[in-house]
Design a protein around this motif. Structure first.
Motif, PDB file in Angstrom:
ATOM      1  N   GLU A 256       0.581  -1.244  -0.159  1.00 32.89           N
ATOM      2  CA  GLU A 256       0.012   0.012  -0.027  1.00 32.89           C
ATOM      3  C   GLU A 256       0.815   1.288   0.101  1.00 32.89           C
ATOM      4  O   GLU A 256       0.449   2.414  -0.103  1.00 32.89           O
ATOM      5  N   PHE A 257       2.149   1.186   0.147  1.00 32.47           N
ATOM      6  CA  PHE A 257       2.995   2.167   0.281  1.00 32.47           C
ATOM      7  C   PHE A 257       3.754   2.664  -0.987  1.00 32.47           C
ATOM      8  O   PHE A 257       4.734   3.427  -0.975  1.00 32.47           O
ATOM      9  N   VAL A 258       3.640   1.490  -2.206  1.00 32.47           N
ATOM     10  CA  VAL A 258       4.533   1.981  -3.111  1.00 32.47           C
ATOM     11  C   VAL A 258       3.511   2.072  -4.285  1.00 32.47           C
ATOM     12  O   VAL A 258       2.270   1.824  -4.376  1.00 32.47           O
ATOM     13  N   PRO A 259       3.972   2.925  -5.478  1.00 37.05           N
ATOM     14  CA  PRO A 259       2.955   3.172  -6.636  1.00 37.05           C
ATOM     15  C   PRO A 259       2.282   1.904  -6.980  1.00 37.05           C
ATOM     16  O   PRO A 259       2.987   0.670  -7.082  1.00 37.05           O
ATOM     17  N   ALA A 260       1.093   1.900  -7.808  1.00 33.80           N
ATOM     18  CA  ALA A 260       0.388   0.773  -8.134  1.00 33.80           C
ATOM     19  C   ALA A 260       1.312  -0.049  -9.146  1.00 33.80           C
ATOM     20  O   ALA A 260       1.361  -1.496  -8.935  1.00 33.80           O
ATOM     21  N   TYR A 261       2.298   0.083  -9.976  1.00 38.08           N
ATOM     22  CA  TYR A 261       2.777  -0.558 -10.777  1.00 38.08           C
ATOM     23  C   TYR A 261       3.899  -1.325 -10.363  1.00 38.08           C
ATOM     24  O   TYR A 261       4.534  -2.159 -10.919  1.00 38.08           O
ATOM     25  N   LEU A 262       4.342  -0.788  -8.963  1.00 37.41           N
ATOM     26  CA  LEU A 262       5.452  -1.729  -8.413  1.00 37.41           C
ATOM     27  C   LEU A 262       4.840  -2.486  -7.332  1.00 37.41           C
ATOM     28  O   LEU A 262       5.805  -3.170  -6.618  1.00 37.41           O
ATOM     29  N   GLN A 263       3.609  -2.682  -7.071  1.00 35.25           N
ATOM     30  CA  GLN A 263       2.932  -3.408  -6.017  1.00 35.25           C
ATOM     31  C   GLN A 263       3.235  -4.760  -6.231  1.00 35.25           C
ATOM     32  O   GLN A 263       3.573  -5.299  -5.185  1.00 35.25           O
TER      33      GLN A 263
ATOM     34  N   PRO B 247      11.406   2.913  -6.091  1.00 36.87           N
ATOM     35  CA  PRO B 247      10.822   4.498  -6.273  1.00 36.87           C
ATOM     36  C   PRO B 247       9.454   4.661  -5.686  1.00 36.87           C
ATOM     37  O   PRO B 247       8.722   4.054  -5.943  1.00 36.87           O
ATOM     38  N   ILE B 248       9.446   5.959  -5.181  1.00 39.38           N
ATOM     39  CA  ILE B 248       8.063   6.418  -4.789  1.00 39.38           C
ATOM     40  C   ILE B 248       7.570   7.869  -5.647  1.00 39.38           C
ATOM     41  O   ILE B 248       6.722   8.369  -5.086  1.00 39.38           O
ATOM     42  N   GLY B 249       8.190   8.292  -6.529  1.00 35.68           N
ATOM     43  CA  GLY B 249       8.125   9.442  -7.164  1.00 35.68           C
ATOM     44  C   GLY B 249       8.936  10.713  -6.513  1.00 35.68           C
ATOM     45  O   GLY B 249       9.490  10.578  -5.456  1.00 35.68           O
TER      46      GLY B 249
ATOM     47  N   VAL C 220       8.640   8.894  19.547  1.00 37.72           N
ATOM     48  CA  VAL C 220       9.491   8.618  18.445  1.00 37.72           C
ATOM     49  C   VAL C 220       9.332   9.739  17.169  1.00 37.72           C
ATOM     50  O   VAL C 220       8.283  10.084  16.792  1.00 37.72           O
ATOM     51  N   LEU C 221      10.594  10.170  16.799  1.00 35.60           N
ATOM     52  CA  LEU C 221      10.587  11.177  15.468  1.00 35.60           C
ATOM     53  C   LEU C 221      11.230  10.399  14.401  1.00 35.60           C
ATOM     54  O   LEU C 221      12.192   9.814  14.523  1.00 35.60           O
ATOM     55  N   GLU C 222      10.520  10.426  13.319  1.00 38.59           N
ATOM     56  CA  GLU C 222      10.983  10.072  12.135  1.00 38.59           C
ATOM     57  C   GLU C 222      11.384  11.456  11.174  1.00 38.59           C
ATOM     58  O   GLU C 222      10.527  12.210  11.040  1.00 38.59           O
ATOM     59  N   VAL C 223      12.591  11.491  10.639  1.00 38.32           N
ATOM     60  CA  VAL C 223      12.751  12.477   9.624  1.00 38.32           C
ATOM     61  C   VAL C 223      12.955  11.941   8.267  1.00 38.32           C
ATOM     62  O   VAL C 223      13.711  11.098   8.160  1.00 38.32           O
ATOM     63  N   GLY C 224      11.922  12.219   7.375  1.00 38.19           N
ATOM     64  CA  GLY C 224      12.081  11.768   5.851  1.00 38.19           C
ATOM     65  C   GLY C 224      10.666  10.687   5.911  1.00 38.19           C
ATOM     66  O   GLY C 224      11.216   9.551   5.891  1.00 38.19           O
ATOM     67  N   THR C 225       9.556  11.105   5.855  1.00 41.22           N
ATOM     68  CA  THR C 225       8.305  10.469   5.813  1.00 41.22           C
ATOM     69  C   THR C 225       8.362   9.348   4.526  1.00 41.22           C
ATOM     70  O   THR C 225       8.016   8.392   4.707  1.00 41.22           O
ATOM     71  N   GLY C 226       8.650  10.200   3.382  1.00 42.07           N
ATOM     72  CA  GLY C 226       8.622   9.433   2.132  1.00 42.07           C
ATOM     73  C   GLY C 226       7.392   8.825   2.005  1.00 42.07           C
ATOM     74  O   GLY C 226       6.236   9.455   2.057  1.00 42.07           O
ATOM     75  N   SER C 227       7.402   7.680   1.803  1.00 46.92           N
ATOM     76  CA  SER C 227       5.971   6.716   1.542  1.00 46.92           C
ATOM     77  C   SER C 227       5.148   6.607   2.916  1.00 46.92           C
ATOM     78  O   SER C 227       3.909   6.442   2.807  1.00 46.92           O
ATOM     79  N   GLY C 228       5.884   6.837   4.034  1.00 47.87           N
ATOM     80  CA  GLY C 228       5.078   6.423   5.426  1.00 47.87           C
ATOM     81  C   GLY C 228       5.231   5.013   5.822  1.00 47.87           C
ATOM     82  O   GLY C 228       5.016   4.893   7.076  1.00 47.87           O
TER      83      GLY C 228
END
Ligand code: SAH
Length: 245
Positions: free
Chosen positions: A66-73, A83-85, A111-119
């Motif tokens: 659920e965290f990656v683009p559809a074509y990479l699932q 890649p996540i764009g 907890v702190l995360e730096v760099g959420t990206g896809s989550g």
């Protein structure tokens, strides 16, 4: 004694029970996740060996596809970054497992995360403690991660867009900090926002060169030590002006 260790065992037990029953929509592909986790379990050696059941069970639950683009699932459960764009990537599962294990997270920790990206990393952290704060500098990524958290019922993640180099003062100090982009140096504001007794896991090094995963410890009296663990490759931590730190 910091506020985490002062918490009663009963509070911690209740939190652990609550987290275990939280409504994360695991969706399908459980068999793929189980296979991914069994491959990760026992992978590595020495300090990089993945053995922590808390981490493995979180990774068994969170639907990485659920965290990656559809074509990479279809590739979501292979042990590789994707890649996540916007030129960014979701880290490979092994690196997520390793960073989470090194951070040694228990219920009750902030907890702190730096760099959420896809989550995805934030979602793993959110299975292991009460409240996760995450910062992303690229606005559309921050926005889509927030939607994803809502859709998956991950209500204990507080996300914002911004420059994570400066941490998140309003919620500091943190028991744990994970940085998922490579910094040129360990950001002093993040060290300042680490609790005594806290840990930070952060890749450090030039943008596309030799980076090392570092473990930063702040002891109970505030003394900071750093340990260089292994070579890694992350996208760079950038500033608002797009200059790299
Ligand atoms: N943790 C992510 C991996 C993200 S890759 C996941 O699980 O998918 C690193 C992310 O850090 C990228 O999305 C990048 O845009 C972001 N980033 C880079 N510099 C940043 C900064 N100064 N503050 C916050 N986020 C930053």
């Amino acid at each position: 004694m910091n506020s985490y260790s002062a918490k009663s065992w009963l509070t911690r037990l209740l939190t652990a029970l609550l987290l275990a029953t939280m409504p994360v929509t695991a969706g399908d592909r459980q068999a793929d996740r189980d296979r991914m986790v069994s491959e990760l379990s026992g992978y590595g050696y020495d300090i990089t060996l993945i053995t922590d059941d808390r981490v493995l069970s979180a990774m068994r639950t969170v639907p990485r596809h659920e965290f990656v683009p559809a074509y990479l699932q279809v590739q979501a459960y292979a042990d590789r970054p994707l890649p996540i764009g916007h030129g960014q990537t979701i880290s490979q599962p092994y690196i997520v497992a390793l960073m989470t294990q090194l951070a040694d997270i228990s219920p009750g920790m902030r907890v702190l995360e730096v760099g959420t990206g896809s989550g995805y990393q934030a979602a793993i952290l959110a299975r292991m403690t009460d409240r996760v704060y995450t910062i992303e500098i690229i606005v559309p990524l921050a926005a889509s991660a927030r939607v994803r958290f809502r859709e998956l019922g991950l209500t204990n993640i507080i996300a914002k867009e911004g420059d994570g180099y400066y941490g998140w003062k309003a919620y500091a100090p943190f028991d744990r900090i994970l940085v998922t982009a490579a910094a040129r140096h360990i950001p002093p504001p993040l060290v300042a926002q680490l609790k005594p007794g806290g840990l930070m896991v952060i890749p450090v090094g030039p943008s596309w060169g030799a980076q090392r995963l570092m473990l930063v410890r702040k002891d109970d009296s505030g003394v900071v030590t750093t340990e260089s663990l292994l070579p890694v490759r992350f996208v760079p931590l950038v500033s608002k002006q797009n200059a790299e730190w």
